[in-house]
Design a protein around this motif. Structure first.
Motif: not given
Length: 192
Positions: A141-146, A148-156
């Protein structure tokens, strides 16, 4: 009893019986003396027959009775021996049965103890597996959250770059471009 003695006994019995018959067949005239005499002869005849029978048959009958008594004693002794052996066998089997019952109880207790130990091992193993699965799930879950954050950061970042590009394209002029190149050159010159 041998054959000679049997023949002699048979002849003697015949003589005694024929004497008694001859005496009884005597005179047809009966008086009291004759009756007494006849009775005495018959008594003597009977006594002789009994004596002969006793003499010749005493030993065989005694032997037969003695043999029978010995056979009965042997049979009783054998029956007693068989009874004692049967009682000994019964005691032995009873002892073995008690031992087997005790062994079965011990084996049953051992099996129960081993089953309880195995149950505890299984429960402990299941707990360990549950903890491991929970930890793995938390890590996943932590890996998926990380991710997702990275993906969101890259998208942002991409969105910010896109928005910045659009803003620059709209607001950046040729004069701004020349000024930035000059500033850059000046900074590069100062560094050397």
């Amino acid at each position: 009893m041998n054959a000679k003695n049997k023949t002699l006994a048979g002849a003697l019995v015949l003589v005694v019986l024929s004497c008694g018959t001859a005496m009884a067949a005597g005179d047809a005239h009966v008086d009291s003396g004759v009756l007494l005499k006849d009775f005495l002869y018959r008594l003597l005849n009977f006594s002789i027959v009994v004596a002969i029978l006793v003499y010749f048959l005493k030993k065989p009958i005694g032997n037969a009775l003695s043999g029978r008594r010995d056979d009965i004693e042997k049979a009783l002794a054998e029956a007693k021996k068989v009874k004692e052996e049967a009682e000994a066998k019964f005691a032995e089997y009873d002892k073995k049965l008690n031992q087997a019952t005790q062994e079965i109880a011990a084996i049953s207790a051992s099996i129960r103890k081993e089953a309880e130990m195995e149950k505890q091992k299984i429960i402990e193993n299941a707990r360990e597996q549950a903890v491991k699965i929970e930890q793995d799930a938390e890590k996943a879950a932590a890996l998926e959250v990380a991710k997702a954050r990275l993906s969101l950061q890259q998208e942002a970042v991409q969105l910010a770059v896109g928005v910045a590009e659009d803003l620059l394209k709209k607001n950046f002029t040729k004069d701004d471009d020349s000024r930035l190149i000059d500033e850059y050159m000046q900074k590069v010159g100062e560094l050397h």
